[in-house]
Design an enzyme around this catalytic site. Structure first.
Site, PDB file in Angstrom:
ATOM      1  N   GLY A  47      -3.684  -0.444 -10.914  1.00 28.35           N
ATOM      2  CA  GLY A  47      -2.468  -0.928 -11.542  1.00 28.35           C
ATOM      3  C   GLY A  47      -2.054  -0.037 -12.694  1.00 28.35           C
ATOM      4  O   GLY A  47      -2.322   1.171 -12.709  1.00 28.35           O
ATOM      5  N   SER A  48      -1.431  -0.634 -13.694  1.00 27.65           N
ATOM      6  CA  SER A  48      -0.813   0.155 -14.758  1.00 27.65           C
ATOM      7  C   SER A  48      -1.796   0.823 -15.706  1.00 27.65           C
ATOM      8  O   SER A  48      -1.386   1.631 -16.541  1.00 27.65           O
ATOM      9  CB  SER A  48       0.158  -0.718 -15.555  1.00 27.65           C
ATOM     10  OG  SER A  48       1.265  -1.071 -14.754  1.00 27.65           O
ATOM     11  N   THR A  49      -3.110   0.505 -15.607  1.00 29.40           N
ATOM     12  CA  THR A  49      -4.054   1.283 -16.413  1.00 29.40           C
ATOM     13  C   THR A  49      -3.995   2.756 -16.027  1.00 29.40           C
ATOM     14  O   THR A  49      -4.305   3.630 -16.838  1.00 29.40           O
ATOM     15  CB  THR A  49      -5.503   0.780 -16.238  1.00 29.40           C
ATOM     16  OG1 THR A  49      -5.890   0.898 -14.857  1.00 29.40           O
ATOM     17  CG2 THR A  49      -5.638  -0.667 -16.686  1.00 29.40           C
ATOM     18  N   PHE A  50      -3.548   3.039 -14.795  1.00 28.82           N
ATOM     19  CA  PHE A  50      -3.492   4.422 -14.326  1.00 28.82           C
ATOM     20  C   PHE A  50      -2.317   5.189 -14.942  1.00 28.82           C
ATOM     21  O   PHE A  50      -2.232   6.407 -14.789  1.00 28.82           O
ATOM     22  CB  PHE A  50      -3.414   4.468 -12.802  1.00 28.82           C
ATOM     23  CG  PHE A  50      -4.159   5.626 -12.197  1.00 28.82           C
ATOM     24  CD1 PHE A  50      -5.535   5.715 -12.323  1.00 28.82           C
ATOM     25  CD2 PHE A  50      -3.501   6.623 -11.505  1.00 28.82           C
ATOM     26  CE1 PHE A  50      -6.239   6.771 -11.776  1.00 28.82           C
ATOM     27  CE2 PHE A  50      -4.191   7.691 -10.946  1.00 28.82           C
ATOM     28  CZ  PHE A  50      -5.558   7.766 -11.080  1.00 28.82           C
TER      29      PHE A  50
END
Length: 485
Positions: free
Chosen positions: A218-221
């Site tokens: 998800g948006s941690t990437f």
């Protein structure tokens, strides 16, 4: 001799040759490997004749052997059972040494390692009881307990690292199991427990922190995508990016939307820093396509994506798919499509940012000692790669501080301590709630701990899950445990 007899004698000769070669292979070439198999009952009987080494956390045993009155002489026990199950693994007369340190360091714990050869000789000559080596871990007991409590009854995993050394400070996977049910000397109960554990659909024996079915990040990437942008020299943290409510993608009629279906800034524009703070999908989707697949994959690789690691348990490599077209690249840049990671990998990404761009090789064994406390092995910190420059790492730190101070990660704020972090909400299967992610480090400018948390299917929040709401408080409690807040 007639022809049939000659052919028969040749067949017999070939059979004898095959038998000779086979027995030679077994007795000489494969002998050591066969002897070292964890399920070799003869080897197990020999190792049960001596005390197995302890597994220690902060000087206290989380796995130890106690004397028993049956023929096996020693019973393996796990004083804190489920809390350390995926760290210790199990040691069973029925199923051998499996998982965790029990499996990875079996030869040291059992006393059969070549590193203990002279110790064994000395024990024989002096008549001293032979024992295995003890393995002291890098785990911080308070951080481990905080991770366990934070996850509670939810499925998922927590990993905490020391950014400057790579030491694993916490490693928790849920659901867990009690290794003691497999170490019992009651064979029938062990077999039943083994069948029950392997039949459990929640897969309690799988270490979700380093293996199993990997997760979309998800948006941690978006940390990786931001790093690629800053390293390219084309962007700064104040660069304006397109941030419309939805991004039209080439080759498809399906657009990439923001979660709230709103633009990320006035006139559909947003700075890179603000885009990370509010986790703007459209800005990062555009950014991924602008950077190109090669730059994106190369940056991910610098953070350790694709590396085969051992901590000493084998870690399943994280991956970015090859041959990405434009829509796939846009989805990958926000941590979706087929990007797959372990929580350990996400913690490594945060730790690299905290450590001025340097990725340290993660490790779990602090020290190996003999029964008289002689140090047999003491692993040292090792640099794995330089993911980004120190300047880029400083910019990413400021951006991630903004996430916690003014963005989606405010639930990770710690009074009097600057925290850097990033939320993530990862769609993974149609009809199921998203996974909730959070990764962070603290103190932001002199980090003592980097954390990654994933809660499967949104945990108790279900479809209402978001990384900032579900996973960030868990990361906060682990950070507080390490820094003493």
């Amino acid at each position: 001799m007639n022809a049939p007899l000659r052919r028969l004698s040749m067949v017999v000769a070939l059979l004898f040759s095959a038998l000779l070669i086979s027995s030679t292979m077994i007795q000489f070439v494969d002998a050591q490997a066969l002897q070292n198999r964890p399920d070799n009952r003869r080897t197990l009987l020999a190792t049960y004749a001596r005390e197995r080494g302890q597994i220690l956390v902060g000087g206290s045993p989380v796995a130890k052997s106690v004397a028993s009155k049956d023929e096996l002489k020693w019973l393996r026990t796990y004083p804190q059972g489920k809390l350390y199950a995926h760290v210790t693994g199990f040691y069973s007369f029925t199923y051998g040494a499996g998982g965790g340190i029990e499996g990875a360091e079996n030869s040291l714990l059992s006393g059969s390692s070549d590193k203990l050869f002279y110790r064994r000789v000395t024990d024989i000559l002096t008549g001293r009881d032979q024992t295995g080596a003890s393995v002291e871990l890098t785990i911080n007991a308070k951080a481990q307990a905080a991770a366990e409590k934070g996850l509670g009854g939810q499925r998922g995993a927590v990993v905490a690292l020391d950014p400057s050394t790579g030491q694993v400070l916490a490693l928790v996977s849920h659901p867990s199991y009690d290794p003691s049910v497999l170490s019992s000397h009651d064979t029938s109960s062990v077999v039943k427990a083994w069948k029950d554990l392997n039949a459990d659909p929640t897969r309690p024996m799988v270490d979700r922190a380093i293996a199993g079915n990997l997760y979309p990040p998800g948006s941690t990437f978006k940390i990786v995508t931001s790093a690629a942008a800053l390293e390219s020299g084309k962007f700064t943290e104040e660069s304006l990016l397109p941030g419309p409510a939805q991004l039209d993608l080439p080759l498809t009629s399906t657009p990439l939307p923001n979660d709230d279906r709103r633009p990320c800034g006035p006139n559909n524009k947003v700075t890179l820093k603000r885009a990370l703070e509010i986790s703007c999908n459209t800005a990062f989707g555009w950014l991924g396509m602008d950077l190109g697949a090669d730059a994106f994959r190369a940056q991910a690789a610098k953070f350790g994506m694709g590396d085969r690691l051992s901590i000493p348990m084998n870690v399943t490599p994280s991956s970015v798919p090859a041959d990405l077209n434009a829509p796939q690249l846009a989805q990958s840049a926000i941590g979706q499509y087929d990007v797959r990671v372990t929580p350990l990998q996400v913690a490594m990404i945060a730790a690299a940012v905290a450590n001025r761009g340097v990725v340290m090789r993660p490790y779990l064994v602090k020290k190996v000692t003999s029964s008289d406390l002689e140090v047999i092995d003491e692993p040292q910190p090792e640099q794995l790669s330089q993911a980004v420059s120190a300047q880029t790492a400083a910019a990413l730190t400021r951006m991630m501080q903004g996430v916690v101070e003014n963005g989606t990660g405010t639930a990770a704020q710690i009074s009097g301590v600057d925290v850097a972090g990033k939320t993530g909400t990862a769609q993974h299967q149609k009809g199921k709630p998203p996974h909730a992610w959070f990764t962070s480090f603290a103190p932001a400018n002199d980090a003592k701990v980097a954390v990654a948390v994933v809660v499967e299917d949104g945990g108790t929040a279900g479809n209402e899950a978001a990384g900032g709401r579900v996973a960030a408080p868990i990361a906060k409690s682990v950070m507080e445990a390490v820094i003493g807040k």
